[in-house]
Write an enzyme that holds these catalytic residues in place. Structure first.
Site, short mmCIF file in Angstrom:
data_model
loop_
_atom_site.label_atom_id
_atom_site.label_comp_id
_atom_site.label_asym_id
_atom_site.label_seq_id
_atom_site.Cartn_x
_atom_site.Cartn_y
_atom_site.Cartn_z
N ASP A 379 -29.12 1.63 -9.10
CA ASP A 379 -28.79 2.66 -10.08
C ASP A 379 -29.36 4.01 -9.64
O ASP A 379 -30.55 4.13 -9.34
CB ASP A 379 -29.37 2.25 -11.44
N GLU A 408 -25.07 3.38 -6.27
CA GLU A 408 -24.38 3.97 -7.42
C GLU A 408 -24.81 5.43 -7.51
O GLU A 408 -25.67 5.80 -8.29
CB GLU A 408 -24.73 3.21 -8.71
#
Length: 661
Positions: A379, A408
């Site tokens: 993330d 990401e």
């Protein structure tokens, strides 16, 4: 002054490479790596060039002869059979034997031939000194005969003997060779790194009962459904305890109700942090059974790694030095003005205790790798320092070479590319916001033909829990189908956030927002997987086509096909052997029927311009007879907004019966 001015060869223009060898190119096990370089010297002598290659942990180099392909450009290739790190470079030299042989072929005067034969005899005798055993004896005999043969026809035949020349080339004089000073790195991953289909779902929403928190047992029961759609990676959002302090409520409200479950990305509570499981999901034994069941179904489990903390994460009290503090002494929460994330504390990578922080974050990866996880979706890696990622990924890959890391990072292009260079295996892309024919053509031409193709492996997602793009909000069923086809056939890696995707979830939190209304990030959702309008059967067909056609794998080329309608995007993909060819045509208008003519490059598809061929639509099973390069398509988004054609060539059997393979 050079170390040895007798090294005359220049080597430059080596490809592939990334930033002069600073970063690795990426391949998968079983690939062959084709390398080219400009190699030349003064004068007219003949060169020999060798592509040198080795596993990084091997001391000994292997070598492959390179061949001249014109204009001083040379090409060679080598295999990378296993995962790991490899290196390659180039050596070249002015080859006395090859130069002599080249000149000898052009000589016609008898005196020239005799003198040249004497010179050749000396060169061959020198080669014999570098040889051993029978090879030495054969070379010495050849040298003797070159010096002694008087008949010009016999001498020419002797000097140009192919078998003898091949033997001499095994023992070249490389005293004055040029070795390129850089060893170029290669990271070789398993094939799943370049060809995978991801399915994301929230285990806490997997309960068969509405309003009941799901568990790993419930999530395990959903795996056959996921396998039935043909996915090979199941990605779970964070499965750790969720903070209670400043917990967000439904639809990201600042004040949570007592029964609100909070965001899984607000990691950490009294029960533990990044190495703990949310108690309502279940135990480590139940998690292990979930992973094992997935593996039995041909699915790998990917976990989310989000390096941030809820205010009540154990790290906050145990290591306050790992966080920034405001003037009043409170810990600084995450912000992206005007957005505020009061339920999340970012780490301070400028802490004086950064080494301890790095070690602990590496241990998070190592902990879950110890529980059988080899795929991680990371993330927001662009909000952590580049040096950390370079160190952490290199260490993790040394310990677990089969690890796959998905970045990401929906951020600036140079940042996304830097993260890929540093070692992230796959990367999210801008595909989610590329909608027009021009946008898609330009973007995927860049991804597949630009310099990033050597290290940036795209992973295309039409939606995520964070992103409900406008195209899906307004396009209806046709838009969902078209975006799935595009993601799955333009890209080797793709994924969807489900069941929101197959159940056509399309309502935003408010106009102009890309946030879902009633977002699963902040509440439990109950999904009716048996709904009659579900796209699950369609998704299964698409994934089956990907699985059954090598042209749609990472090995397949991508060529955009001209059409006379800007609402129809057409492209072809052909596998490396040219045995499998796919043509995809997609209606980009989700509301209206669109038609037009496509202009194929028949040679690229391996087709004879004079022979008819068949295109077999793998989505509907319809078959069409086509002939020539120009053919007509009509696509109705209310039915199926795309053709996914497999090209079937005309063949004849032993009885002269015509069929399509």
């Amino acid at each position: 002054m050079p170390a040895d001015g007798r090294a005359r060869v220049v080597i430059e223009g080596i490809a592939p490479q990334v930033d002069g060898g600073r970063f690795a190119i990426k391949r998968v096990a079983g690939d062959r790596i084709e390398v080219e370089a400009d190699c030349f010297a003064d004068g007219h002598d003949t060169l020999a060039c060798r592509l040198r290659h080795r596993r990084e942990d091997d001391a000994k180099w292997g070598e492959t002869a390179m061949v001249a392909i014109g204009n001083d450009r040379w090409r060679g290739e080598f295999a990378v059979p296993d995962i790991g790190r490899y290196r390659y470079t180039i050596a070249a030299w002015v080859d006395a034997f090859l130069s002599w042989r080249h000149d000898f072929e052009r000589r016609v005067d008898a005196d020239d031939l005799r003198v040249a034969a004497q010179v050749g005899a000396e060169i061959v005798a020198n080669a014999a000194r570098r040889a051993r055993g029978d090879d030495r004896k054969r070379l010495l005999e050849w040298a003797r005969r070159l010096a002694a043969t008087a008949d010009m026809d016999a001498l020419r035949e002797l000097a140009l003997d192919e078998a003898a020349a091949a033997l001499a080339q095994r023992y070249p004089d490389r005293r004055f060779e040029t070795k390129y000073p850089v060893e170029f790195p290669v990271v070789v991953d398993r094939r799943l790194a370049a060809f995978s289909s991801w399915y994301e779902f929230f285990p806490r929403s997997a309960s068969p009962y509405e309003g009941v928190h799901g568990t790993f047992v419930d999530a395990e029961a959903r795996l056959p459904y996921v396998a039935g759609m043909g996915f090979d990676v199941v990605y779970l959002p964070p499965i750790h305890p969720i903070g209670r302090v400043r917990r967000k409520g439904r639809n990201n409200t600042l004040v949570a109700e007592p029964d609100d479950v909070g965001s899984p990305w607000a990691i950490g509570a009294a029960e533990g942090g990044h190495k703990a499981l949310h108690p309502e999901l279940g135990t480590f034994d139940e998690f292990a059974r979930f992973v094992a069941r997935a593996r039995a179904l041909g699915i790998e489990v990917a976990l989310d790694v989000a390096f941030q903390c809820a205010p009540d994460h154990p790290y906050v009290d145990a290591h306050p030095e790992w966080f920034r503090h405001r003037p009043d002494g409170s810990v600084q929460y995450a912000e992206n003005p005007p957005k505020k994330y009061q339920d999340i504390y970012p780490f301070s990578f400028e802490s004086d205790e950064w080494r301890a922080l790095w070690e602990e974050l590496h241990d998070v990866f190592a902990f879950w790798a110890g529980h059988g996880i080899r795929i991680f979706r990371v993330d927001n890696p662009h909000t952590k320092p580049f040096p950390f990622w370079e160190w952490a990924i290199a260490r993790l890959k040394r310990e677990h070479p089969d690890v796959i890391l998905l970045s990401e990072a929906f951020t600036r292009p140079k940042v996304m590319h830097r993260l890929a260079k540093l070692g992230f295996t796959q990367s999210y892309t801008y595909f989610t916001w590329r909608n027009t024919k021009r946008e898609l053509t330009e973007y995927f031409t860049e991804l597949t033909q630009g310099p990033g193709r050597e290290y940036f492996r795209p992973n295309c997602w039409p939606n995520t829990p964070d992103i409900l793009p406008e195209a899906l909000q307004i396009g209806g069923r046709g838009a969902f189908m078209a975006r799935l086809i595009l993601a799955a056939t333009l890209c080797g890696n793709y994924g969807i956030y489900g069941p929101a995707f197959e159940l056509l979830e399309h309502v935003p939190r408010e106009p102009g927002s890309e946030e879902y209304l009633n977002s699963e990030k902040y509440e439990l959702r109950h999904w009716d997987l048996e709904r009659g309008d579900s796209l699950a059967p369609f998704i299964a067909r698409v994934n089956a086509a990907r699985r059954d056609n090598a042209a749609l794998s990472h090995d397949g080329s991508l060529t955009f096909v001209p059409t006379d309608n800007d609402e129809i995007l057409c492209y072809a993909r052909v596998d490396a052997t040219r045995a499998n060819a796919i043509i995809v045509a997609v209606n980009l208008d989700p509301h209206h029927v669109q038609s037009g003519w496509v202009s194929l490059d028949l040679g690229e598809l391996g087709l004879d311009a004079d022979q008819p061929f068949q295109v077999h639509d793998l989505l509907t099973d319809a078959r069409y007879a086509w002939h020539g390069s120009r053919n007509f398509v009509m696509l109705d988004p209310a039915r199926v907004p795309a053709h996914l054609f497999r090209v079937r060539r005309q063949m004849r059997d032993e009885h002269d019966f015509v069929y399509f393979e």
